[in-house]
Scaffold this motif. Structure first.
Motif, PDB file in Angstrom:
ATOM      1  N   SER A  58      45.253  34.100  53.837  1.00 32.87           N
ATOM      2  CA  SER A  58      46.364  34.265  54.771  1.00 32.87           C
ATOM      3  C   SER A  58      46.245  33.286  55.923  1.00 32.87           C
ATOM      4  CB  SER A  58      46.374  35.696  55.316  1.00 32.87           C
ATOM      5  OG  SER A  58      47.320  35.838  56.358  1.00 32.87           O
ATOM      6  N   GLN A  59      47.406  32.804  56.358  1.00 34.65           N
ATOM      7  CA  GLN A  59      47.480  31.986  57.568  1.00 34.65           C
ATOM      8  C   GLN A  59      48.256  32.749  58.647  1.00 34.65           C
ATOM      9  OE1 GLN A  59      48.642  27.859  56.985  1.00 34.65           O
ATOM     10  NE2 GLN A  59      47.798  27.856  54.919  1.00 34.65           N
ATOM     11  N   SER A  60      48.023  34.057  58.709  1.00 33.34           N
ATOM     12  CA  SER A  60      48.726  34.865  59.707  1.00 33.34           C
ATOM     13  C   SER A  60      48.295  34.530  61.126  1.00 33.34           C
ATOM     14  CB  SER A  60      48.510  36.360  59.431  1.00 33.34           C
ATOM     15  OG  SER A  60      47.140  36.686  59.396  1.00 33.34           O
ATOM     16  N   SER A  61      47.238  33.754  61.273  1.00 36.13           N
ATOM     17  CA  SER A  61      46.859  33.292  62.610  1.00 36.13           C
ATOM     18  C   SER A  61      47.935  32.390  63.213  1.00 36.13           C
ATOM     19  CB  SER A  61      45.527  32.533  62.547  1.00 36.13           C
ATOM     20  OG  SER A  61      45.606  31.449  61.642  1.00 36.13           O
ATOM     21  N   GLU A  62      48.814  31.854  62.368  1.00 32.20           N
ATOM     22  CA  GLU A  62      49.894  30.997  62.858  1.00 32.20           C
ATOM     23  C   GLU A  62      51.124  31.792  63.279  1.00 32.20           C
ATOM     24  OE1 GLU A  62      49.378  27.751  63.168  1.00 32.20           O
ATOM     25  OE2 GLU A  62      47.353  28.064  62.367  1.00 32.20           O
ATOM     26  N   ALA A  63      51.117  33.094  63.035  1.00 35.63           N
ATOM     27  CA  ALA A  63      52.310  33.906  63.277  1.00 35.63           C
ATOM     28  C   ALA A  63      52.708  34.034  64.745  1.00 35.63           C
ATOM     29  CB  ALA A  63      52.135  35.294  62.647  1.00 35.63           C
ATOM     30  N   PRO A  64      51.769  34.185  65.689  1.00 39.08           N
ATOM     31  CA  PRO A  64      52.222  34.315  67.086  1.00 39.08           C
ATOM     32  C   PRO A  64      53.133  33.178  67.536  1.00 39.08           C
ATOM     33  CG  PRO A  64      49.925  34.942  66.929  1.00 39.08           C
ATOM     34  CD  PRO A  64      50.305  34.393  65.584  1.00 39.08           C
TER      35      PRO A  64
END
Length: 314
Positions: free
Chosen positions: A53-59
Motif C-alpha cells: 500500500s501507498q496509503s502514506s500518500e493519501a493525506p
C-alpha cells in the motif's frame, strides 16, 4: 515592449472566479496561538499494512481534492468560507521502525490536543494502523472514549502473525485497556470478509456489530443516531474511524482491500453528517486510501467530501 505578462511564477495556471471560495483556500497552517474550528493532521503511515500500500500518500491526495469543492451549501443555504481550518501538517514517521512510528503518532496527536487550538479534529491516514495510537491519544487527553468504526473488517487480528498492523488496531486498543468493547460500534461489516475466530472475539468483548444486511434492513442513519444516543451516556467523547473499504468498490476503487457489496458513497456521507452533528463527537479519521490504485482520485475525492460533512455540520 511587453504590454501584459501572463507569466505567473509560483502560481498554478488555474481559473479563479472571484465569487467562489474553494475549501482548500480555508486551510491555514498552524502557528503558535492560532485558533480554529477544526484541526487537520496527516498521519502518513502505510508500513503497518498487511498488503502492499501507498496509503502514506493519501493525506496530500485528500488535501488536494478539497480544491474540487466550494464552501457553499445549497442544501443549507449557508456559505462556510469563514470556518477556519488549521492544518497541523504531517507527522514524520520513522522510515523502518513501525513501533517507533506508532509512538510518534500518539505523541504528536497528544501534542496537537494540548494546544487546545480547535474544537474538533480530522486525522488523515495512512492505513488503519494509525487509529490505535490516535484513539489512544484522544482517550488519554479527554477521558473515556467511544468509537464508531465504518469498516468491512473487524480489525482485531492476532498480534502473533506480524505484530501491530492495519488489521489489529481495535484489538490493540481493547487489550491495552484504552477502549472498552462495549464502547465500540462497527458498521458495515461485510460477509465473507472476516474469520470466524475474530467474529467470536468481537462478540466476547461486547462489540456492537452492524452488518451490511443490517444497514439494508434498517438504514444507516437510524443506526448511527441510535448508537450515538446510547454511547453518549457512557463516554466523554466519541471518535469516528472511517475505513474507506466499507464503501463499495464501485465508489472507492482506491482502497487496498476493495470489495463488492459495500455501502454507497451517499450512505457514507449521510451517516457522517448524522454522526458529526452530535456534540460529543470530537474527531474523525479517514484511512485506507492508496492513491496509486485510485481512478481519477475517486476515493480521495470521497474522503474530501466526508471531511466537508464533518467540518460543516452547523
Amino acid at each position: 515592449m511587453v504590454e501584459f505578462s501572463f507569466l505567473q511564477p509560483d502560481r498554478p495556471a488555474a481559473f479563479k472566479d472571484k465569487f467562489v471560495t474553494k475549501v482548500n483556500e480555508c486551510l491555514t497552517s498552524y502557528s503558535d496561538g492560532a485558533r480554529g474550528e477544526v484541526g487537520v493532521l496527516g498521519l502518513p503511515l502505510s508500513k503497518t499494512s498487511i498488503s502492499l500500500s501507498q496509503s502514506s500518500e493519501a493525506p496530500n491526495s485528500i488535501r488536494a481534492c478539497l480544491s474540487a469543492f466550494t464552501t457553499f451549501s445549497g442544501k443549507k443555504d449557508t456559505d462556510y468560507k469563514n470556518i477556519k481550518v488549521l492544518d497541523f501538517g504531517d507527522v514524520q514517521v520513522h522510515p523502518t521502525d513501525m513501533e517507533e512510528s506508532i509512538e510518534r503518532i500518539r505523541i504528536s496527536v497528544r501534542e496537537m490536543l494540548t494546544r487546545n487550538a480547535c474544537n474538533r479534529y480530522i486525522l488523515l491516514g495512512g492505513d488503519h494502523g494509525i487509529s490505535y495510537p490516535s484513539i489512544r491519544a484522544f482517550g488519554e487527553h479527554y477521558g473515556k472514549i467511544g468509537v464508531i468504526q465504518w469498516d468491512a473488517h473487524h480489525d482485531v487480528r492476532n498480534l502473533e502473525d506480524g505484530g501491530r498492523t492495519n488489521g489489529t488496531p481495535f484489538r490493540s486498543l481493547m487489550e491495552g485497556g484504552h477502549l472498552k468493547g462495549d464502547n465500540l460500534i462497527q458498521i458495515g461489516i461485510r460477509d465473507f470478509a472476516n474469520a470466524k475466530v475474530y467474529h467470536e472475539y468481537t462478540k466476547e468483548k461486547g462489540v456492537t456489530i452492524y452488518t451490511i444486511d443490517d444497514i439494508e434492513c434498517t438504514g444507516i442513519e437510524p443506526i448511527i443516531k441510535k448508537e450515538l444516543d446510547r454511547l453518549s451516556n457512557f463516554v466523554d467523547i466519541i471518535y469516528l474511524s472511517v475505513d474507506m473499504d466499507v464503501v463499495d468498490q464501485a465508489f472507492a476503487p482506491g482502497c487496498p482491500a476493495i470489495g463488492p457489496g459495500g455501502i454507497t458513497s451517499r450512505e457514507l456521507l449521510s451517516s457522517i453528517s448524522a454522526a458529526a452533528s452530535h456534540q460529543k463527537v470530537k474527531a474523525m479519521d479517514l484511512v485506507e486510501i492508496d492513491p496509486s490504485k485510485d481512478f481519477r482520485d475517486m476515493t480521495s475525492r470521497l474522503a474530501a467530501a466526508a471531511m466537508l460533512r464533518f467540518m460543516y455540520t452547523v
